[in-house]
Design a protein around this motif. Structure first.
Motif, PDB file in Angstrom:
ATOM      1  N   GLN A   1      -6.322 -93.012   3.492  1.00  0.00           N
ATOM      2  CA  GLN A   1      -6.629 -92.720   2.086  1.00  0.00           C
ATOM      3  C   GLN A   1      -7.851 -93.514   1.633  1.00  0.00           C
ATOM      4  OE1 GLN A   1      -2.826 -93.706   0.335  1.00  0.00           O
ATOM      5  NE2 GLN A   1      -2.222 -91.553   0.130  1.00  0.00           N
ATOM      6  N   ALA A   2      -7.946 -94.754   2.100  1.00  0.00           N
ATOM      7  CA  ALA A   2      -9.125 -95.571   1.771  1.00  0.00           C
ATOM      8  C   ALA A   2     -10.383 -94.961   2.374  1.00  0.00           C
ATOM      9  CB  ALA A   2      -8.929 -96.998   2.289  1.00  0.00           C
ATOM     10  N   LEU A   3     -10.278 -94.496   3.615  1.00  0.00           N
ATOM     11  CA  LEU A   3     -11.426 -93.862   4.270  1.00  0.00           C
ATOM     12  C   LEU A   3     -11.832 -92.594   3.532  1.00  0.00           C
ATOM     13  CD1 LEU A   3     -13.066 -94.658   6.783  1.00  0.00           C
ATOM     14  CD2 LEU A   3     -11.677 -93.063   8.101  1.00  0.00           C
ATOM     15  N   LEU A   4     -10.848 -91.866   3.036  1.00  0.00           N
ATOM     16  CA  LEU A   4     -11.128 -90.647   2.270  1.00  0.00           C
ATOM     17  C   LEU A   4     -11.860 -90.975   0.974  1.00  0.00           C
ATOM     18  CD1 LEU A   4     -10.808 -87.578   1.979  1.00  0.00           C
ATOM     19  CD2 LEU A   4      -8.578 -87.979   0.919  1.00  0.00           C
ATOM     20  N   GLN A   5     -11.508 -92.095   0.348  1.00  0.00           N
ATOM     21  CA  GLN A   5     -12.219 -92.516  -0.859  1.00  0.00           C
ATOM     22  C   GLN A   5     -13.695 -92.758  -0.575  1.00  0.00           C
ATOM     23  OE1 GLN A   5     -10.917 -92.682  -4.050  1.00  0.00           O
ATOM     24  NE2 GLN A   5      -9.197 -91.669  -3.039  1.00  0.00           N
ATOM     25  N   GLY A   6     -13.983 -93.353   0.581  1.00  0.00           N
ATOM     26  CA  GLY A   6     -15.372 -93.548   0.974  1.00  0.00           C
ATOM     27  C   GLY A   6     -16.069 -92.228   1.250  1.00  0.00           C
ATOM     28  N   LEU A   7     -15.345 -91.302   1.850  1.00  0.00           N
ATOM     29  CA  LEU A   7     -15.918 -89.995   2.162  1.00  0.00           C
ATOM     30  C   LEU A   7     -16.285 -89.229   0.893  1.00  0.00           C
ATOM     31  CD1 LEU A   7     -16.551 -88.407   4.743  1.00  0.00           C
ATOM     32  CD2 LEU A   7     -14.326 -87.285   4.528  1.00  0.00           C
ATOM     33  N   LYS A   8     -15.532 -89.423  -0.172  1.00  0.00           N
ATOM     34  CA  LYS A   8     -15.822 -88.750  -1.439  1.00  0.00           C
ATOM     35  C   LYS A   8     -17.141 -89.231  -2.049  1.00  0.00           C
ATOM     36  CE  LYS A   8     -11.003 -87.822  -2.712  1.00  0.00           C
ATOM     37  NZ  LYS A   8      -9.901 -88.164  -3.658  1.00  0.00           N
ATOM     38  N   LYS A   9     -17.563 -90.436  -1.691  1.00  0.00           N
ATOM     39  CA  LYS A   9     -18.829 -90.999  -2.191  1.00  0.00           C
ATOM     40  C   LYS A   9     -19.897 -90.957  -1.098  1.00  0.00           C
ATOM     41  CE  LYS A   9     -17.221 -92.787  -6.202  1.00  0.00           C
ATOM     42  NZ  LYS A   9     -17.837 -92.700  -7.538  1.00  0.00           N
ATOM     43  N   PHE A  10     -19.802 -89.977  -0.202  1.00  0.00           N
ATOM     44  CA  PHE A  10     -20.614 -89.963   1.009  1.00  0.00           C
ATOM     45  C   PHE A  10     -22.110 -90.024   0.735  1.00  0.00           C
ATOM     46  CE2 PHE A  10     -23.034 -87.632   4.241  1.00  0.00           C
ATOM     47  CZ  PHE A  10     -22.754 -88.400   5.355  1.00  0.00           C
ATOM     48  N   PHE A  11     -22.617 -89.176  -0.137  1.00  0.00           N
ATOM     49  CA  PHE A  11     -24.077 -89.069  -0.290  1.00  0.00           C
ATOM     50  C   PHE A  11     -24.708 -90.307  -0.923  1.00  0.00           C
ATOM     51  CE2 PHE A  11     -23.024 -84.557   0.360  1.00  0.00           C
ATOM     52  CZ  PHE A  11     -23.895 -84.300   1.403  1.00  0.00           C
ATOM     53  N   PRO A  12     -24.153 -90.854  -2.027  1.00  0.00           N
ATOM     54  CA  PRO A  12     -24.753 -92.107  -2.507  1.00  0.00           C
ATOM     55  C   PRO A  12     -24.627 -93.246  -1.495  1.00  0.00           C
ATOM     56  CG  PRO A  12     -22.790 -91.533  -3.788  1.00  0.00           C
ATOM     57  CD  PRO A  12     -23.135 -90.348  -2.971  1.00  0.00           C
ATOM     58  N   LEU A  13     -23.507 -93.296  -0.769  1.00  0.00           N
ATOM     59  CA  LEU A  13     -23.356 -94.318   0.271  1.00  0.00           C
ATOM     60  C   LEU A  13     -24.354 -94.104   1.405  1.00  0.00           C
ATOM     61  CD1 LEU A  13     -19.454 -94.581   0.539  1.00  0.00           C
ATOM     62  CD2 LEU A  13     -21.002 -96.394  -0.187  1.00  0.00           C
ATOM     63  N   LEU A  14     -24.601 -92.840   1.753  1.00  0.00           N
ATOM     64  CA  LEU A  14     -25.558 -92.538   2.827  1.00  0.00           C
ATOM     65  C   LEU A  14     -26.949 -93.027   2.460  1.00  0.00           C
ATOM     66  CD1 LEU A  14     -26.425 -91.138   5.466  1.00  0.00           C
ATOM     67  CD2 LEU A  14     -26.666 -89.018   4.129  1.00  0.00           C
ATOM     68  N   TRP A  15     -27.438 -92.675   1.259  1.00  0.00           N
ATOM     69  CA  TRP A  15     -28.793 -93.077   0.869  1.00  0.00           C
ATOM     70  C   TRP A  15     -28.894 -94.605   0.760  1.00  0.00           C
ATOM     71  CZ3 TRP A  15     -30.108 -88.905   2.504  1.00  0.00           C
ATOM     72  CH2 TRP A  15     -29.761 -87.667   1.977  1.00  0.00           C
ATOM     73  N   ALA A  16     -27.869 -95.218   0.229  1.00  0.00           N
ATOM     74  CA  ALA A  16     -27.893 -96.674   0.105  1.00  0.00           C
ATOM     75  C   ALA A  16     -27.858 -97.346   1.477  1.00  0.00           C
ATOM     76  CB  ALA A  16     -26.717 -97.149  -0.748  1.00  0.00           C
ATOM     77  N   ASN A  17     -27.066 -96.801   2.398  1.00  0.00           N
ATOM     78  CA  ASN A  17     -27.020 -97.343   3.760  1.00  0.00           C
ATOM     79  C   ASN A  17     -28.374 -97.226   4.451  1.00  0.00           C
ATOM     80  OD1 ASN A  17     -24.397 -98.360   5.122  1.00  0.00           O
ATOM     81  ND2 ASN A  17     -23.675 -96.718   3.785  1.00  0.00           N
ATOM     82  N   ILE A  18     -29.055 -96.093   4.238  1.00  0.00           N
ATOM     83  CA  ILE A  18     -30.371 -95.899   4.846  1.00  0.00           C
ATOM     84  C   ILE A  18     -31.360 -96.927   4.308  1.00  0.00           C
ATOM     85  CG2 ILE A  18     -32.356 -94.331   4.970  1.00  0.00           C
ATOM     86  CD1 ILE A  18     -30.339 -92.009   5.059  1.00  0.00           C
ATOM     87  N   LEU A  19     -31.381 -97.098   2.987  1.00  0.00           N
ATOM     88  CA  LEU A  19     -32.292 -98.065   2.374  1.00  0.00           C
ATOM     89  C   LEU A  19     -31.956 -99.491   2.787  1.00  0.00           C
ATOM     90  CD1 LEU A  19     -32.504 -96.509  -1.212  1.00  0.00           C
ATOM     91  CD2 LEU A  19     -34.301 -96.494   0.528  1.00  0.00           C
ATOM     92  N   HIS A  20     -30.671 -99.788   2.836  1.00  0.00           N
ATOM     93  CA  HIS A  20     -30.217-101.115   3.259  1.00  0.00           C
ATOM     94  C   HIS A  20     -30.643-101.401   4.701  1.00  0.00           C
ATOM     95  CE1 HIS A  20     -26.790-103.948   4.496  1.00  0.00           C
ATOM     96  NE2 HIS A  20     -27.534-104.630   3.639  1.00  0.00           N
ATOM     97  N   SER A  21     -30.429-100.416   5.583  1.00  0.00           N
ATOM     98  CA  SER A  21     -30.811-100.575   6.992  1.00  0.00           C
ATOM     99  C   SER A  21     -32.318-100.759   7.141  1.00  0.00           C
ATOM    100  CB  SER A  21     -30.355 -99.362   7.807  1.00  0.00           C
ATOM    101  OG  SER A  21     -28.954 -99.221   7.755  1.00  0.00           O
ATOM    102  N   PHE A  22     -33.075-100.026   6.360  1.00  0.00           N
ATOM    103  CA  PHE A  22     -34.529-100.142   6.410  1.00  0.00           C
ATOM    104  C   PHE A  22     -34.968-101.541   5.966  1.00  0.00           C
ATOM    105  CE2 PHE A  22     -38.738 -99.681   4.377  1.00  0.00           C
ATOM    106  CZ  PHE A  22     -39.452 -99.198   5.476  1.00  0.00           C
ATOM    107  N   ALA A  23     -34.337-102.044   4.915  1.00  0.00           N
ATOM    108  CA  ALA A  23     -34.720-103.354   4.375  1.00  0.00           C
ATOM    109  C   ALA A  23     -34.412-104.481   5.358  1.00  0.00           C
ATOM    110  CB  ALA A  23     -33.999-103.606   3.048  1.00  0.00           C
ATOM    111  N   TYR A  24     -33.173-104.532   5.852  1.00  0.00           N
ATOM    112  CA  TYR A  24     -32.856-105.642   6.755  1.00  0.00           C
ATOM    113  C   TYR A  24     -33.456-105.427   8.139  1.00  0.00           C
ATOM    114  CZ  TYR A  24     -28.794-103.300   9.054  1.00  0.00           C
ATOM    115  OH  TYR A  24     -27.978-102.457   9.772  1.00  0.00           O
ATOM    116  N   GLY A  25     -33.752-104.166   8.497  1.00  0.00           N
ATOM    117  CA  GLY A  25     -34.455-103.911   9.750  1.00  0.00           C
ATOM    118  C   GLY A  25     -35.848-104.515   9.742  1.00  0.00           C
TER     119      GLY A  25
END
Length: 255
Positions: free
Chosen positions: A124-148
């Protein structure tokens, strides 16, 4: 008439104060480190189930890539080998992306449930994350780019940026922020705890780097056992680090 203490007394007092502050800071870092470890050990079964889907996919993907000998034979043979696994490779990469992004938000929902009412199952917790997939995806990409970029600058800036920006899933999951806003909020919230976050991020992620370095020296990268151990070490270190992010967010918001 009030007499000032001798300058030497002031200097020694200031030095003692600086030593105390440094020692107190070290003790606080260790307490945070141990507290995070203890939380994850207390909920190890729950967190294992939460991470199991993405762990399984990552092991399968790494095993698939390890099965291809890119150095043996001609270029035509290498291209043929790549073509043979391209379909499975695409499916596994897509599945890995979806579940890892969902996990970045789902673990925060899981931490909230575990520290409050405990009513949410791992999936159920994983499903909650899946519901916010697109904002999490863009933020993860930007985060990865920054710390990379930070890792390219002699590694240490990468740890610093990872920690300062790492609270973004919390703002997406609990406050409905967008990708850019969540990264900005993370940067602002972690200003006072920047040194602590840098130290603890360096410890947890440094363990991953050291393990990978040892594996490279031993030339065991293609071993299934090494792949399993690598993925397990990755999430054994990431979950306590993510819980540190969560506990910092909670403490600031409660105050």
């Amino acid at each position: 008439m009030i007499r000032r203490p001798p300058r030497s007394t002031l200097s020694s007092s200031s030095a003692a104060s600086d030593v105390y502050k440094r020692q107190h800071s070290k003790n606080t870092h260790m307490q945070q480190f141990l507290s995070s470890i203890n939380f994850c050990l207390s909920n190890i079964g729950y967190l294992f189930i939460l991470c199991l889907p993405v762990m399984t996919i990552e092991v399968a993907l790494a095993s698939l890539l390890a099965s291809v000998d890119f150095q043996a034979g001609s270029d035509a043979a290498a291209l043929e080998a790549i073509g043979n696994i391209s379909g499975r490779f695409f499916v596994l990469v897509l599945a890995s992306l979806i579940f890892s992004v969902a996990l970045s938000g789902g673990c925060m929902a899981a931490f909230y449930s575990l520290t409050h009412d405990g009513s949410m199952t791992p999936y159920q917790a994983l499903l909650q994350g899946l519901k916010k997939f697109f904002p999490l995806l863009w933020a993860n990409i930007l985060h990865s780019f920054a710390y990379g970029l930070g890792f390219l600058m002699l590694v240490l800036p990468g740890f610093y940026l990872y920690g300062r920006l790492g609270l973004f899933p919390l703002f997406i999951m609990f406050e409905g922020k967008g990708a850019m806003d969540s990264l900005g909020e993370s940067w602002n919230l972690t200003e006072e705890a920047a040194t602590k976050l840098f130290a603890l991020t360096a410890i947890f992620m440094g363990i991953q780097f050291i393990f990978g370095f040892i594996g490279g020296i031993l030339e065991s990268n293609g071993s299934l056992w090494f792949l399993l151990a690598t993925v397990i070490i990755k999430y054994i270190t990431l979950m306590p680090l993510f819980y540190l992010f969560f506990s910092l967010y909670e403490s600031v918001k409660q105050n």
